[in-house]
Design an enzyme around this catalytic site. Structure first.
Site, mmCIF file in Angstrom:
data_model
loop_
_atom_site.group_PDB
_atom_site.id
_atom_site.type_symbol
_atom_site.label_atom_id
_atom_site.label_comp_id
_atom_site.label_asym_id
_atom_site.label_seq_id
_atom_site.Cartn_x
_atom_site.Cartn_y
_atom_site.Cartn_z
ATOM 1 N N LYS A 37 0.820 -1.218 0.000
ATOM 2 C CA LYS A 37 0.000 0.000 0.000
ATOM 3 C C LYS A 37 0.855 1.270 0.000
ATOM 4 C CE LYS A 37 -2.543 0.586 3.645
ATOM 5 N NZ LYS A 37 -1.903 1.772 4.296
ATOM 6 N N ARG A 112 -10.589 2.426 9.618
ATOM 7 C CA ARG A 112 -10.194 1.050 9.888
ATOM 8 C C ARG A 112 -11.262 0.269 10.646
ATOM 9 N NH1 ARG A 112 -3.752 1.185 11.456
ATOM 10 N NH2 ARG A 112 -3.020 2.117 9.522
ATOM 11 N N ARG A 147 11.432 -9.729 5.781
ATOM 12 C CA ARG A 147 11.953 -8.356 5.789
ATOM 13 C C ARG A 147 13.146 -8.216 6.722
ATOM 14 N NH1 ARG A 147 6.443 -4.796 6.042
ATOM 15 N NH2 ARG A 147 6.450 -5.644 8.164
ATOM 16 N N ARG A 176 12.841 -6.777 12.611
ATOM 17 C CA ARG A 176 11.985 -6.145 13.607
ATOM 18 C C ARG A 176 11.338 -7.204 14.492
ATOM 19 N NH1 ARG A 176 8.037 -1.833 10.795
ATOM 20 N NH2 ARG A 176 6.718 -3.614 11.211
ATOM 21 N N ARG A 187 -1.805 -9.730 13.160
ATOM 22 C CA ARG A 187 -2.120 -8.445 12.532
ATOM 23 C C ARG A 187 -3.064 -8.637 11.348
ATOM 24 N NH1 ARG A 187 3.471 -7.322 12.993
ATOM 25 N NH2 ARG A 187 3.756 -7.209 10.732
#
Length: 229
Positions: A37, A112, A147, A176, A187
């Site tokens: 996004k 949201r 990532r 992370r 999530r």
């Protein structure tokens, strides 16, 4: 002379319409974490000159600036509570009223929840297009888990799709703490629950976009949808 002037006026009018200047483009874009996004927002802004607005960025900026809304939001945040919809909606509405939004805006990742969508509608904020990036959950989890961050220059790599160019860079990359499969799945579950509720408010203007492709191919579809507005 009169005929020539009229022809020029018609040509200018057509150019204005084609360029999109005759109609403000009001767009909401949604997508799960790692759906691409952010990349698509950058490409949309560059192509169409829209003002990019992130509710999260607005909230953080208001708190940092110590505005009335920011102070009110900070009280809730300090207690670990969710910031009330009316506070966030006020920030979004005030931001959309700024002069740089006159030519059009791109609202990123907001609303949201069903309550946030209802609050926006009640405030008179009505987008003309709701873009939803679709990417399979297993692909999203792969994107997140792979990532890695380069702490030296801030570059974000992916061990499969965008690997570091040298062994030296690879050795210093970090992951992370929330880029784990379990946390990514959590999530995603939250995202799906929220977006399903929001979609019900925008079904008539919603367009699904296949986000499981190269970013340029995804943008071609988005560009076509925006030009058709």
């Amino acid at each position: 002379v009169a005929i020539a002037a009229a022809a020029l006026a018609i040509k200018a009018s057509k150019s204005s319409t084609i360029g999109g200047a005759s109609k403000q483009k009001r767009i909401v874009i949604a997508g799960a974490p790692a759906s691409g996004k952010g990349t698509q927002c950058e490409m949309i802004v560059k192509k169409f000159g829209l003002t990019h607005i992130s509710a999260g960025d607005l909230l953080r900026a208001a708190v940092a600036a110590g505005t009335d809304a920011g102070k009110k939001a900070k009280e809730y945040m300090d207690r670990g509570d969710l910031v009330p919809n009316e506070v966030v909606v006020t920030m979004v509405k005030d931001r959309l009223a700024q002069p740089d939004c006159a030519k059009g805006w791109l609202l990123d990742g907001y609303p949201r929840s069903e309550e946030q969508a209802e609050a926006l509608i009640e405030s008179g904020i009505d987008p003309d297009l709701f873009l939803l990036l679709d990417v399979p959950d297993e692909i999203l989890i792969d994107r997140v888990v792979g990532r890695r961050l380069d702490p030296v220059d801030g570059t974000i790599y992916h061990m499969t799709f965008f690997p570091p160019p040298t062994p030296e860079i690879a050795a210093r990359l970090t992951q992370r703490s929330d880029d784990t499969e379990e946390k990514a799945a959590n999530r995603l579950a939250v995202h799906h629950k929220n977006v399903d509720a929001v979609v019900g408010k925008y079904e008539s203007i919603m367009k699904n976009v296949d986000g499981n492709r190269a970013k340029q191919d995804v943008f071609k579809d988005i560009e076509r949808l925006i030009k058709a507005m």
